[in-house]
Design a protein around this motif. Structure first.
Motif, mmCIF file in Angstrom:
data_model
loop_
_atom_site.group_PDB
_atom_site.id
_atom_site.type_symbol
_atom_site.label_atom_id
_atom_site.label_comp_id
_atom_site.label_asym_id
_atom_site.label_seq_id
_atom_site.Cartn_x
_atom_site.Cartn_y
_atom_site.Cartn_z
ATOM 1 N N ASN A 1 6.004 3.497 15.388
ATOM 2 C CA ASN A 1 6.784 3.956 14.237
ATOM 3 C C ASN A 1 6.535 3.050 13.031
ATOM 4 O OD1 ASN A 1 8.657 5.205 12.606
ATOM 5 N ND2 ASN A 1 10.450 4.361 13.650
ATOM 6 N N LEU A 2 5.319 3.115 12.498
ATOM 7 C CA LEU A 2 4.922 2.264 11.381
ATOM 8 C C LEU A 2 4.554 3.093 10.167
ATOM 9 C CD1 LEU A 2 4.884 -0.184 13.331
ATOM 10 C CD2 LEU A 2 2.705 -0.839 12.295
ATOM 11 N N GLN A 3 4.777 2.525 8.991
ATOM 12 C CA GLN A 3 4.283 3.152 7.776
ATOM 13 C C GLN A 3 2.737 3.220 7.829
ATOM 14 O OE1 GLN A 3 5.738 1.433 4.075
ATOM 15 N NE2 GLN A 3 7.649 0.798 5.032
ATOM 16 N N PRO A 4 2.106 4.277 7.308
ATOM 17 C CA PRO A 4 2.706 5.338 6.503
ATOM 18 C C PRO A 4 3.277 6.495 7.312
ATOM 19 C CG PRO A 4 0.350 5.622 6.546
ATOM 20 C CD PRO A 4 0.638 4.351 7.302
ATOM 21 N N ALA A 5 3.006 6.563 8.624
ATOM 22 C CA ALA A 5 3.496 7.693 9.407
ATOM 23 C C ALA A 5 4.942 7.500 9.844
ATOM 24 C CB ALA A 5 2.607 7.903 10.635
ATOM 25 N N ASP B 1 -13.760 15.512 -0.854
ATOM 26 C CA ASP B 1 -14.883 14.998 -0.065
ATOM 27 C C ASP B 1 -14.914 13.474 -0.055
ATOM 28 O OD1 ASP B 1 -15.589 14.886 -2.734
ATOM 29 O OD2 ASP B 1 -17.425 16.061 -2.548
ATOM 30 N N GLY B 2 -13.877 12.854 -0.613
ATOM 31 C CA GLY B 2 -13.746 11.410 -0.545
ATOM 32 C C GLY B 2 -12.816 10.979 0.577
ATOM 33 N N ARG B 3 -12.336 9.739 0.488
ATOM 34 C CA ARG B 3 -11.455 9.166 1.502
ATOM 35 C C ARG B 3 -10.071 8.944 0.883
ATOM 36 N NH1 ARG B 3 -12.432 4.088 2.624
ATOM 37 N NH2 ARG B 3 -13.423 3.783 0.600
ATOM 38 N N MET B 4 -9.124 8.520 1.709
ATOM 39 C CA MET B 4 -7.852 8.044 1.176
ATOM 40 C C MET B 4 -7.498 6.734 1.862
ATOM 41 S SD MET B 4 -4.691 10.299 2.695
ATOM 42 C CE MET B 4 -4.219 10.299 4.431
ATOM 43 N N SER B 5 -6.711 5.942 1.173
ATOM 44 C CA SER B 5 -6.271 4.680 1.745
ATOM 45 C C SER B 5 -5.554 4.930 3.058
ATOM 46 C CB SER B 5 -5.331 3.964 0.775
ATOM 47 O OG SER B 5 -4.697 2.873 1.414
ATOM 48 N N GLY B 6 -5.790 4.057 4.014
ATOM 49 C CA GLY B 6 -5.071 4.160 5.274
ATOM 50 C C GLY B 6 -3.588 3.929 5.121
ATOM 51 N N THR B 7 -3.186 3.373 3.982
ATOM 52 C CA THR B 7 -1.759 3.150 3.731
ATOM 53 C C THR B 7 -1.091 4.368 3.114
ATOM 54 O OG1 THR B 7 -2.110 2.275 1.496
ATOM 55 C CG2 THR B 7 -2.249 0.709 3.325
ATOM 56 N N ALA B 8 -1.889 5.398 2.794
ATOM 57 C CA ALA B 8 -1.360 6.565 2.094
ATOM 58 C C ALA B 8 -0.887 7.629 3.087
ATOM 59 C CB ALA B 8 -2.421 7.156 1.168
ATOM 60 N N CYS B 9 -0.130 8.582 2.575
ATOM 61 C CA CYS B 9 0.342 9.670 3.418
ATOM 62 C C CYS B 9 0.313 10.964 2.625
ATOM 63 C CB CYS B 9 1.737 9.394 3.957
ATOM 64 S SG CYS B 9 2.977 9.123 2.667
ATOM 65 N N GLY B 10 0.562 12.055 3.306
ATOM 66 C CA GLY B 10 0.551 13.361 2.673
ATOM 67 C C GLY B 10 -0.365 14.312 3.410
ATOM 68 N N THR B 11 -0.288 15.578 3.037
ATOM 69 C CA THR B 11 -1.107 16.609 3.671
ATOM 70 C C THR B 11 -2.451 16.648 2.944
ATOM 71 O OG1 THR B 11 0.934 17.814 4.106
ATOM 72 C CG2 THR B 11 -1.140 18.991 4.469
ATOM 73 N N VAL B 12 -3.327 15.748 3.363
ATOM 74 C CA VAL B 12 -4.593 15.524 2.676
ATOM 75 C C VAL B 12 -5.744 15.836 3.625
ATOM 76 C CG1 VAL B 12 -6.026 13.847 1.452
ATOM 77 C CG2 VAL B 12 -3.525 13.732 1.253
ATOM 78 N N GLY C 1 0.816 -1.199 0.000
ATOM 79 C CA GLY C 1 0.000 0.000 0.000
ATOM 80 C C GLY C 1 0.849 1.247 0.000
ATOM 81 N N THR C 2 1.463 1.547 1.122
ATOM 82 C CA THR C 2 2.256 2.770 1.243
ATOM 83 C C THR C 2 3.319 2.855 0.159
ATOM 84 O OG1 THR C 2 1.888 2.827 3.627
ATOM 85 C CG2 THR C 2 3.746 4.100 2.771
ATOM 86 N N ASP C 3 4.023 1.750 -0.065
ATOM 87 C CA ASP C 3 5.080 1.777 -1.063
ATOM 88 C C ASP C 3 4.539 1.693 -2.485
ATOM 89 O OD1 ASP C 3 7.434 2.227 0.412
ATOM 90 O OD2 ASP C 3 7.410 0.177 1.147
ATOM 91 N N VAL C 4 3.282 1.281 -2.654
ATOM 92 C CA VAL C 4 2.670 1.368 -3.984
ATOM 93 C C VAL C 4 2.610 2.827 -4.410
ATOM 94 C CG1 VAL C 4 0.582 1.011 -5.340
ATOM 95 C CG2 VAL C 4 1.298 -0.723 -3.705
ATOM 96 N N TRP C 5 2.105 3.685 -3.480
ATOM 97 C CA TRP C 5 2.009 5.109 -3.807
ATOM 98 C C TRP C 5 3.406 5.713 -4.025
ATOM 99 C CZ3 TRP C 5 -2.604 3.912 -4.399
ATOM 100 C CH2 TRP C 5 -3.411 3.370 -3.405
ATOM 101 N N ARG C 6 4.350 5.343 -3.154
ATOM 102 C CA ARG C 6 5.692 5.925 -3.258
ATOM 103 C C ARG C 6 6.375 5.513 -4.553
ATOM 104 N NH1 ARG C 6 10.676 4.090 -2.258
ATOM 105 N NH2 ARG C 6 9.920 2.133 -1.360
ATOM 106 N N LEU C 7 6.353 4.202 -4.840
ATOM 107 C CA LEU C 7 7.033 3.721 -6.038
ATOM 108 C C LEU C 7 6.337 4.206 -7.308
ATOM 109 C CD1 LEU C 7 7.874 0.050 -4.955
ATOM 110 C CD2 LEU C 7 9.409 2.029 -4.994
ATOM 111 N N GLY C 8 5.000 4.288 -7.245
ATOM 112 C CA GLY C 8 4.263 4.781 -8.400
ATOM 113 C C GLY C 8 4.641 6.209 -8.758
ATOM 114 N N GLU C 9 4.827 7.045 -7.734
ATOM 115 C CA GLU C 9 5.240 8.424 -7.987
ATOM 116 C C GLU C 9 6.666 8.481 -8.540
ATOM 117 O OE1 GLU C 9 2.571 11.502 -6.576
ATOM 118 O OE2 GLU C 9 2.591 10.026 -8.208
#
Length: 590
Positions: A321-325, A485-496, A176-184
């Motif tokens: 101390n776990l991803q995504p935080a 007005d939607g949600r984000m994956s709990g595995t995601a991070c960022g100022t959302v 999850g978390t690394d999907v977003w990171r690697l995709g970017e």
């Protein structure tokens, strides 16, 4: 010596004097035709005393090949069954609606309420005395808890557990978390598409749900903090044999709960939600857990709102101390002492009155011997990763009913920000324009995606963590303020900023934002404001490019959902499902 008859004639079970009645007696007790039918069709090899005062325990099993995170739950169910038998009950595997987060379209959240409604009806319609709620993937534990709350039977949760850590190119890989990171990184040109695809088998290494502190892990923690699991079961990895041991013990406990008459409403109280909010902050849990907790509370008739979330979570330190935080994964949390060890560091913030399914309080379970074995994974209270990690609830003219942000996953320098809006009217609009080299965007822009709420999409998809424009990635920037007005994956991070309420499709101010409007984000002061005066806003109407994308289903579940779904600020449940109907037995049909 007397020889027993080969086929002894069974005596119809009755409710014997002195034995507490069971709900299942309404099906099985007595010698009339209907009781005969119920017993005869269920006999099929079970002992003749199976219907004589033995609690009938339904194992609500969300195993499904289309829910890969839960695919191993049939094996876990067998261990639960052994525990039920050992304690004198009768286990009954009950497959229920399952939702695979990564597969179900348009979004699994559209079907959470349907799954909960179907489960509720099956729990009520069958001769069930108690429940084992067997889930794992994101929406399965929320749906199970919502359904169980509505029938208010004795119930206990067992999570199927997270998968093992993945590794790729010598580094830990979190699903999850690394999907977003690697995709970017692929979009930025720093990782080849070939290597990106090669990481698939490295990321999903074993059975189990996401190994980051995403929604699945967060809901497992929430279930434990609510008191709905045997303390210490949350976070046991799916391949770990201790999961099967816990499953056996959970089966035993389910029988005890029936005999003691301890239903879910006696366990889960307003104080329980206090503890769940503290736990969610301490572990850096998913924002999705908020909307699920609000829905579960609504089913129980408990007055829980966003202000409670903000007030209780304020000042709770981030310790895990776990991803995504953070850095590590769920297998590491278990190795370091688990959820109870983390909660032991904030025991003084927990409500001492809240009990667990065992009958003991959560605080008693937490303050037992639960040492921290690795302080790099579970940090000391005196040295938290963040001093204030609670989910922040924002209000202002852009979100009069509230919006939320997860400070633990955000860039600290963006928590106070002022910038021009860049608006996308749909997911399709976003995909079409986000990498346009002529997109009028700077690192100070505030990306706005709307029409993605419960009613508008429908189902409130996990699209709020918008991908950054390629021209911004090329500048080396990896975070921007994003509002949805939607949600984000709990595995995601960022100022959302997400769950903006009311949503655009329900008349929210979000529908009136225009490119270039100044948006003010002030998380410390809990403000989300559109810097446009009321007179100007009153003169605006939502653009046709937005309205034409609002959901307008004509039949089936989607139509029912759109007509009755409530806002994210109250849990996005259907209005006619709020509140508990209880375990009353329906009228006989034969």
């Amino acid at each position: 010596m007397s020889i027993p008859a080969e086929n002894p004639v069974p005596t119809p079970p009755e409710v014997r004097p002195g034995r507490p009645p069971l709900r299942s007696d309404a099906w099985y007790a007595g010698d009339d035709r209907n009781a005969y039918l119920h017993r005869a069709w269920m006999r099929r090899g079970v002992p003749s005393d199976a219907f004589e005062g033995r609690p009938q325990i339904a194992i609500a099993n969300t195993a499904s090949d289309f829910t890969p995170c839960n695919a191993h739950l049939n094996e876990v169910s067998r261990s639960v069954q052994q525990g039920v038998y050992e304690a004198g009950g009768i286990p009954l595997d009950l497959p229920v609606v399952s939702l695979g987060e990564t597969l179900v379209r348009p979004t699994a959240m559209l079907w959470r309420n349907m799954a909960a409604m179907a489960m509720e009806e099956m729990f009520r319609a069958n001769p069930v005395d108690g429940l084992v709620l067997l889930g794992g993937c994101d929406k399965t534990i929320p749906a199970l808890l919502m359904a169980a709350a509505s029938v208010d039977l004795p119930a206990v949760v067992l999570s199927g557990g997270p998968m093992l850590n993945g590794t790729f190119r010598g580094q830990t890989l979190g699903c999850g978390t690394d999907v977003w990171r690697l995709g970017e990184e692929v979009r930025a040109g720093t990782l080849t598409a070939e290597r990106f695809v090669r990481s698939e088998s490295s990321m999903i290494r074993s059975r189990g749900h996401c190994n980051t502190m995403g929604t699945a892990s967060s809901m497992s923690v929430v279930a434990e903090a609510l008191g709905m699991t045997i303390p210490g079961t949350a976070g046991v990895p799916a391949p770990d044999s201790r999961l099967l041991e816990n499953a056996h013990m959970t089966g035993r406990l389910a029988v005890d709960l029936v005999r003691e008459g301890r239903s879910i409403s006696q366990v889960v109280t307003k104080e329980s939600f206090h503890n769940a909010i503290v736990a969610l902050a301490a572990v850096g849990g998913s924002t999705n857990a908020i909307v699920h907790m609000l829905a579960i509370a609504g089913r129980l008739g408990i007055d829980l709102d966003l202000d409670d979330v903000d007030r209780i979570g304020a000042g709770v330190p981030l310790l895990v101390n776990l991803q995504p935080a953070g850095e590590f994964l769920m297998e590491d949390l278990h190795r370091a002492g688990g959820v109870l060890a983390a909660l032991s560091q904030v025991a003084d913030l927990l409500d001492p009155a809240a009990i667990t399914v065992t009958g003991r309080t959560l605080v008693e379970a937490v303050t037992d011997d639960n040492p921290v074995w690795d302080t790099s994974v579970i940090t000391p209270r005196s040295e938290p990763l963040q001093a204030d990690a609670g989910i922040a609830v924002l209000r202002g003219n852009l979100a009069p009913a509230g919006a939320i942000v997860k400070p633990a996953a955000a860039s600290q320098h963006l928590l106070t920000h002022r910038g021009p809006a860049l608006v996308f009217d749909s997911v399709e609009d976003l995909k079409a324009r986000i990498d346009d080299p002529d997109l009028p965007v700077t690192p100070d822009s505030v990306l706005v995606l709307r029409g993605c709420g419960p009613r508008g999409y429908p189902g409130m998809p996990e699209v709020a963590n918008l991908p950054l424009p390629k021209k911004i990635l090329d500048l080396g920037v990896r975070d921007m303020v994003r509002i949805c007005d939607g949600r984000m994956s709990g595995t995601a991070c960022g100022t959302v900023v997400l769950h903006v309420s009311p949503e655009a499709a329900a008349g929210g101010t979000l529908a009136l934002v225009r490119d270039g409007d100044t948006i003010v984000l002030d998380v410390p002061n809990r403000i989300l404001q559109l810097d446009v005066d009321d007179e100007e806003l009153s003169s605006r109407t939502p653009p046709a490019s937005l309205v034409e994308h609002f959901a307008a289903p004509t039949r089936g579940w989607e139509r029912l959902y759109v007509e009755h779904v409530q806002g994210a600020d109250t849990g996005a449940d259907l209005d006619f499902l709020v509140g508990s109907t209880g375990p009353a037995v329906a009228r006989e049909s034969h």
